[in-house]
Design a protein around this motif. Structure first.
Motif, PDB file in Angstrom:
ATOM      1  N   GLU B  12       0.694  -0.767   0.124  1.00 62.08           N
ATOM      2  CA  GLU B  12      -0.189  -0.114  -0.024  1.00 62.08           C
ATOM      3  C   GLU B  12       0.754   1.148   0.183  1.00 62.08           C
ATOM      4  N   PHE B  13       0.675   2.157  -1.110  1.00 65.54           N
ATOM      5  CA  PHE B  13       1.335   4.074  -0.743  1.00 65.54           C
ATOM      6  C   PHE B  13      -0.023   4.323  -0.498  1.00 65.54           C
ATOM      7  N   GLY B  14      -0.154   4.536   1.393  1.00 67.42           N
ATOM      8  CA  GLY B  14      -1.126   5.074   1.901  1.00 67.42           C
ATOM      9  C   GLY B  14      -1.853   4.471   0.990  1.00 67.42           C
ATOM     10  N   SER B  15      -3.735   5.065   1.466  1.00 69.54           N
ATOM     11  CA  SER B  15      -4.742   4.437   1.171  1.00 69.54           C
ATOM     12  C   SER B  15      -4.817   3.547  -0.248  1.00 69.54           C
ATOM     13  N   PHE B  16      -3.728   3.720  -0.953  1.00 68.51           N
ATOM     14  CA  PHE B  16      -4.089   3.248  -2.382  1.00 68.51           C
ATOM     15  C   PHE B  16      -2.896   1.862  -2.664  1.00 68.51           C
ATOM     16  N   VAL B  17      -3.733   1.472  -2.990  1.00 68.60           N
ATOM     17  CA  VAL B  17      -3.785  -0.745  -2.853  1.00 68.60           C
ATOM     18  C   VAL B  17      -2.580  -0.694  -4.932  1.00 68.60           C
ATOM     19  N   ALA B  18      -0.983  -1.178  -4.739  1.00 64.47           N
ATOM     20  CA  ALA B  18      -1.236  -1.077  -5.692  1.00 64.47           C
ATOM     21  C   ALA B  18      -0.557  -2.023  -5.935  1.00 64.47           C
ATOM     22  N   VAL B  19      -0.538  -3.574  -4.405  1.00 65.14           N
ATOM     23  CA  VAL B  19      -0.492  -4.828  -5.145  1.00 65.14           C
ATOM     24  C   VAL B  19      -0.681  -5.566  -3.997  1.00 65.14           C
ATOM     25  N   GLY B  36       0.970  -6.338 -17.855  1.00 63.56           N
ATOM     26  CA  GLY B  36      -0.041  -6.028 -17.202  1.00 63.56           C
ATOM     27  C   GLY B  36       0.020  -4.481 -17.376  1.00 63.56           C
ATOM     28  N   PRO B  37      -0.902  -4.255 -17.676  1.00 64.20           N
ATOM     29  CA  PRO B  37      -0.739  -2.407 -18.460  1.00 64.20           C
ATOM     30  C   PRO B  37      -0.156  -1.627 -17.805  1.00 64.20           C
ATOM     31  N   SER B  38       0.125  -0.009 -17.640  1.00 68.53           N
ATOM     32  CA  SER B  38       0.691   0.210 -17.419  1.00 68.53           C
ATOM     33  C   SER B  38       0.199   0.575 -15.597  1.00 68.53           C
ATOM     34  N   GLY B  39       1.032   0.749 -14.529  1.00 69.17           N
ATOM     35  CA  GLY B  39       0.619   1.148 -13.804  1.00 69.17           C
ATOM     36  C   GLY B  39      -0.399   0.091 -12.378  1.00 69.17           C
ATOM     37  N   CYS B  40      -0.396  -1.274 -13.353  1.00 68.16           N
ATOM     38  CA  CYS B  40      -0.676  -2.559 -13.006  1.00 68.16           C
ATOM     39  C   CYS B  40      -0.159  -3.047 -11.330  1.00 68.16           C
ATOM     40  N   GLY B  41       1.275  -2.652 -11.095  1.00 69.03           N
ATOM     41  CA  GLY B  41       1.404  -2.910  -9.998  1.00 69.03           C
ATOM     42  C   GLY B  41       3.211  -3.852 -10.103  1.00 69.03           C
ATOM     43  N   LYS B  42       3.101  -3.882 -11.508  1.00 65.04           N
ATOM     44  CA  LYS B  42       4.020  -4.628 -11.654  1.00 65.04           C
ATOM     45  C   LYS B  42       5.718  -4.502 -11.123  1.00 65.04           C
ATOM     46  N   THR B  43       6.237  -2.737 -11.568  1.00 65.31           N
ATOM     47  CA  THR B  43       7.741  -2.771 -10.865  1.00 65.31           C
ATOM     48  C   THR B  43       7.464  -3.051  -9.350  1.00 65.31           C
ATOM     49  N   THR B  44       6.183  -2.421  -8.917  1.00 63.35           N
ATOM     50  CA  THR B  44       6.729  -2.957  -7.120  1.00 63.35           C
ATOM     51  C   THR B  44       6.428  -3.918  -7.364  1.00 63.35           C
ATOM     52  N   THR B  45       5.601  -4.837  -7.291  1.00 59.07           N
ATOM     53  CA  THR B  45       6.107  -6.480  -7.032  1.00 59.07           C
ATOM     54  C   THR B  45       7.712  -6.597  -7.050  1.00 59.07           C
ATOM     55  N   THR B 191       7.088  -6.905 -18.472  1.00 55.61           N
ATOM     56  CA  THR B 191       6.851  -5.746 -20.021  1.00 55.61           C
ATOM     57  C   THR B 191       5.081  -5.159 -19.742  1.00 55.61           C
ATOM     58  N   HIS B 192       4.900  -4.357 -20.422  1.00 54.52           N
ATOM     59  CA  HIS B 192       3.365  -4.761 -20.896  1.00 54.52           C
ATOM     60  C   HIS B 192       3.451  -5.130 -22.392  1.00 54.52           C
ATOM     61  N   ASP B 193       4.181  -5.437 -22.517  1.00 54.18           N
ATOM     62  CA  ASP B 193       3.834  -5.564 -24.310  1.00 54.18           C
ATOM     63  C   ASP B 193       3.609  -7.536 -24.318  1.00 54.18           C
TER      64      ASP B 193
HETATM   65  N1  LIG Z   1       6.017   5.386  -4.156  1.00 48.35           N
HETATM   66  C1  LIG Z   1       4.999   5.638  -5.101  1.00 48.35           C
HETATM   67  N2  LIG Z   1       4.282   6.425  -4.185  1.00 48.35           N
HETATM   68  C2  LIG Z   1       2.810   6.459  -4.248  1.00 48.35           C
HETATM   69  N3  LIG Z   1       2.427   5.723  -4.962  1.00 48.35           N
HETATM   70  C3  LIG Z   1       3.453   4.328  -6.148  1.00 48.35           C
HETATM   71  C4  LIG Z   1       4.608   4.943  -5.675  1.00 48.35           C
HETATM   72  N4  LIG Z   1       4.967   3.488  -6.419  1.00 48.35           N
HETATM   73  C5  LIG Z   1       3.950   3.269  -7.169  1.00 48.35           C
HETATM   74  N5  LIG Z   1       2.569   4.033  -6.995  1.00 48.35           N
HETATM   75  C6  LIG Z   1       1.541   3.574  -7.557  1.00 48.35           C
HETATM   76  O1  LIG Z   1       1.135   2.103  -8.116  1.00 48.35           O
HETATM   77  C7  LIG Z   1       0.541   1.570  -8.787  1.00 48.35           C
HETATM   78  C8  LIG Z   1       1.624   0.577  -9.691  1.00 48.35           C
HETATM   79  O2  LIG Z   1       2.769   1.297  -9.992  1.00 48.35           O
HETATM   80  P1  LIG Z   1       3.350   0.172 -10.543  1.00 48.35           P
HETATM   81  O3  LIG Z   1       4.381   1.297 -11.089  1.00 48.35           O
HETATM   82  O4  LIG Z   1       3.991  -1.360 -10.094  1.00 48.35           O
HETATM   83  O5  LIG Z   1       3.430   0.601 -12.098  1.00 48.35           O
HETATM   84  P2  LIG Z   1       3.911  -0.594 -13.733  1.00 48.35           P
HETATM   85  O6  LIG Z   1       2.493  -2.000 -13.089  1.00 48.35           O
HETATM   86  O7  LIG Z   1       5.465  -1.357 -12.991  1.00 48.35           O
HETATM   87  O8  LIG Z   1       3.199   0.428 -14.536  1.00 48.35           O
HETATM   88  P3  LIG Z   1       4.062   0.330 -15.887  1.00 48.35           P
HETATM   89  O9  LIG Z   1       3.913  -0.772 -16.540  1.00 48.35           O
HETATM   90  O10 LIG Z   1       3.909   2.422 -15.971  1.00 48.35           O
HETATM   91  O11 LIG Z   1       5.906   0.804 -15.135  1.00 48.35           O
HETATM   92  C9  LIG Z   1       0.882   3.169 -10.006  1.00 48.35           C
HETATM   93  O12 LIG Z   1      -0.646   3.806  -9.602  1.00 48.35           O
HETATM   94  C10 LIG Z   1       0.981   4.013  -9.034  1.00 48.35           C
HETATM   95  O13 LIG Z   1       1.189   5.540  -9.356  1.00 48.35           O
END
Ligand SMILES: Nc1ncnc2c1ncn2[C@@H]1O[C@H](COP(=O)(O)OP(=O)(O)OP(=O)(O)O)[C@@H](O)[C@H]1O
Ligand SMILES: [Mg+2]
Lengths: 315, 369
Positions: B12-19, B36-45, B191-193
């Motif tokens: 979670e980032f604050g109240s936002f659940v990224a994964v 997955g599409p952009s912003g789905c949480g791949k990088t975060t994982t 990747t998103h491809d």
């Molecule tokens: N440090 C952070 N603080 C707040 N929100 C974050 C942070 N890092 C990522 N997020 C949010 O978490 C969500 C997932 O981000 P993430 O970077 O994992 O996406 P992604 O799947 O890698 O997308 P992309 O294909 O664009 O790289 C996004 O909505 C992003 O805005």
């Protein structure tokens, strides 16, 4: 960085010439006082106060002799009884019925200036780099408020707090000490250093440190081996700004230092010769005083330019 | 080399659940792709596996060892960043030797290792060049070199081909897979491809809005998508959906779509009356004048060996992939029939696939199932 990067149309030849002419005029106007000081330092005392002012004169290094020595008046008999003069300075001094009594205070004051200016610059840049890195990379609670607080220390001229600082320094025994002056200049400069450096460090992608930390380095090692080498431009620009301030500072120096820790700026105007101000010696002191900052600025001029235009220029 | 096990991972980032609640296992030596599409949480994982971000909950095991709270440098992994993060103040050789230097390896050995790795990647002629002047593909190879030179437990790569132009990208996809076949390093690749994912992966996890929708081999994911999102995300053009209503009973082998009976794989679970979707891949549609399911030709896109035909039906547009030599006229009415064993059924409300005989033996989707 060139003008072409900002405008699509290459400026015309005339506009380039006009711009060049303006720059030259401005440079000349700001250089004339410096040139006059430089010229005066090579005049004899009578030439320096001649009216109308002399533009052409026979150069002499009497001003430099007087800057570095103290002299006493003697009778011609005594002077004639001395062994022959060994140096130019001896000779000119004797011509004015004086002998060199010993070295003046200029050199120790100049050394004080070097120690205090470079010492405080080092401290301000060191602390500023660490603080800027912290603000740039970590979630610091109340970061914005802290940064504003740091900036707010610059919102009034530092001399506004001269009296409290004077009293505080007297109580703490920091008056007229190099340590006291280093602390003071560091305190004034560190806010500038934090703000400037934060901008530079923000521009360095975090991925570099993250890569280093994944590859087996601690954060401190990553900072040293990856962030610092890339922040050198910013650090150099910041250092030069801090140095210029500390080197030129006059008000606090004249208030808080009088003897052992006195810096060159309050000392130079106190150079008194026979029958009033010894202008060639004052001009010589000013000229010598300009040298370190000139060398430093020329060595780092690229970084300085980058520092001034900082934020506007990106790769 | 080691296996990676991710259990109930949450960020979670604050109240936002990224994964939210990610579970998957990457076997030793596997090439695993998170898609997955952009912003789905791949990088975060990926950053949590690397130790650059601490999870809010869950566990990460590397080779059986719980590393959830370990620092990045204690995990013995390598990471390739999207923009490569090659140190600009070092040349190629120094960049590649940098991780070895951290281990206190003797200079001579570093030199040997770097040169050996450079040969493997065919960049040995670049070793003394500054990294700033390198072409995209070479930067990529140097970044890979810096990752493999240390022989870590696993590799993590975050869209490493994202900035390369298309031509280079195909080449690098090939090279990466070839490299993997040679060194068999456990790899997590983001990747998103979908083409990149399909052509490289041993296993794919499809993510959407912080959730893993499906985890499986490229074939499973393509042939038996676990959710409508996966069905729509994978394939070009994506899977067609035809909606139908009513209830579904265990053992049913036929459904009614737009008044036509359509044979489907045997249904293996009961559903009360609801809205459903019949999923059919473009290549499993045939033109069949005997079929009661009708449509008219709307347009064609000629691709050489096949053509993509848009067919207008009572329920919207379908896309069919048919041999290029079939002659079609605009507006021509056609009947449509499907290959029954290749059809998927979805519950429209939840989006998840209905269990059928065709899905027998396919891992159930992690998300809603
Ligand atoms: N440090 C952070 N603080 C707040 N929100 C974050 C942070 N890092 C990522 N997020 C949010 O978490 C969500 C997932 O981000 P993430 O970077 O994992 O996406 P992604 O799947 O890698 O997308 P992309 O294909 O664009 O790289 C996004 O909505 C992003 O805005
Ligand atoms: Mg990403």
């Amino acid at each position: 960085m060139s003008a072409a990067a900002h405008s699509v149309v290459e400026p015309s030849v005339t506009s380039k010439r006009v711009a060049a002419a303006l720059v030259v005029v401005y440079a000349v106007i700001s250089m004339i006082p410096l040139f006059w000081i430089f010229a005066t330092s090579f005049k004899t005392p009578p030439d320096s106060i001649a009216y109308p002012p002399k533009v052409l004169f026979t150069p002499s290094i009497e001003g430099y002799c007087n800057l570095f020595t103290t002299r006493t008046r003697q009778t011609p008999e005594y002077i004639n009884s001395l062994p022959p003069a060994t140096s130019f300075c001896d000779e000119t001094t004797r011509k004015r019925n004086m002998v060199i009594a010993g070295p003046s205070n200029f050199l120790p004051r100049f050394v004080n200036s070097l120690v205090i200016a470079f010492g405080s610059t080092f401290c301000a840049v060191f602390l500023g780099t660490l603080a800027a890195y912290g603000f740039s990379r970590f979630k610091v609670p109340l970061a914005d408020d802290l940064l504003f607080f740091i900036l707010s220390t610059r919102m009034m001229p530092p001399i506004a707090v001269a009296i409290p600082i004077y009293l505080m320094y007297r109580e703490l025994g920091l008056s007229d000490t190099a340590l006291g002056m280093i602390l003071l200049y560091t305190a004034v400069n560190v806010s500038l250093a934090v703000w400037l450096l934060k901008g530079f460090i923000d521009e360095i992608p975090r991925e570099y440190e993250e890569a280093a930390m994944i590859d087996g380095y601690t954060r401190l090692q990553a900072f040293r081996k990856v962030v610092l080498p890339q922040a050198t431009t910013g650090i150099a620009a910041t250092a030069i700004f801090c140095l210029i301030f500390a080197w030129n500072e006059y008000a606090f120096a004249s208030l808080l230092t009088s003897g052992t820790a006195q810096t060159a700026p309050p000392f130079i105007p106190t150079i008194i010769g026979e029958g009033g101000q010894d202008w060639p010696a004052v001009a010589a002191g000013t000229t010598v005083f300009l040298v370190p900052i000139l060398v430093f600025t020329i060595l780092l001029r690229k970084q300085l330019l980058r520092g001034i235009t900082f934020g506007a220029v990106r790769k | 080399m080691a296996e990676i096990r991710v259990q109930s991972l949450r960020k979670e980032f604050g109240s936002f659940v990224a994964v939210q609640d990610s579970n998957f296992v990457v076997n030793d030596g596997e090439f695993f792709v998170m898609l997955g599409p952009s912003g789905c949480g791949k990088t975060t994982t990926l950053r949590m596996i690397a130790g650059l971000e601490l999870p809010t909950g869950g566990q990460i095991l590397l080779g059986g060892e719980d590393v959830t709270m370990l620092r990045a440098r204690e995990r013995d992994i390598a990471f390739v960043f999207q923009l490569f993060a090659l140190y600009p103040h070092m040349n190629v050789r120094k960049n590649m030797g940098f991780p070895l230097l951290a281990q206190g390896m003797p200079k001579a050995e570093i030199k040997n290792r770097v040169e050996e790795t450079a040969k493997l990647l065919r960049i040995d002629h670049l070793l003394d060049r500054p990294v700033s002047g390198l072409a995209g593909g070479d930067r990529q190879r140097v970044a890979l070199g810096r990752a493999i030179v240390r022989r870590p437990k696993c590799f993590l790569m975050d869209e490493p081909l994202g900035t390369l132009d298309a031509e280079f990208r195909d080449l690098m996809v090939h090279e990466l897979r070839e490299l993997h076949n040679r060194i068999h390093a456990t790899t997590v690749y983001v990747t998103h491809d979908q083409l990149e994912a399909m052509s490289m992966a041993d296993k794919i996890a499809v993510m959407n809005r912080g959730l893993i929708e499906q985890f499986g081999t490229p074939k499973e994911i393509y042939d038996h998508p676990a959710t409508m999102f996966v069905a729509d995300f994978i394939g070009s053009p994506p899977m067609n959906f035809l909606k139908f209503g009513g209830s579904l009973q265990k053992g049913a082998k036929e459904i009614v779509v737009q008044g036509a009976n359509v044979a489907v794989p045997e249904v293996r679970e009961d559903f009360a009356a609801a809205d459903f979707a019949l999923g059919v891949r473009p290549e499993h549609i045939r033109f069949d004048d005997a079929s009661k399911l009708r449509g008219s030709i709307y347009g064609t896109e000629y691709l050489g060996t096949t053509q993509i035909v848009a067919v207008e039906t009572a329920d919207g547009m379908l896309k069919a992939r048919v041999p290029a030599d079939i002659q079609l006229r605009m507006g021509e009415p056609v009947g449509l029939s499907f290959n029954p064993q290749r059809l998927s059924l979805f519950d429209k409300a939840s989006g998840r696939a209905v269990h059928t005989s065709a899905r027998e033996g396919v891992a159930r989707g992690a998300a809603h199932g």
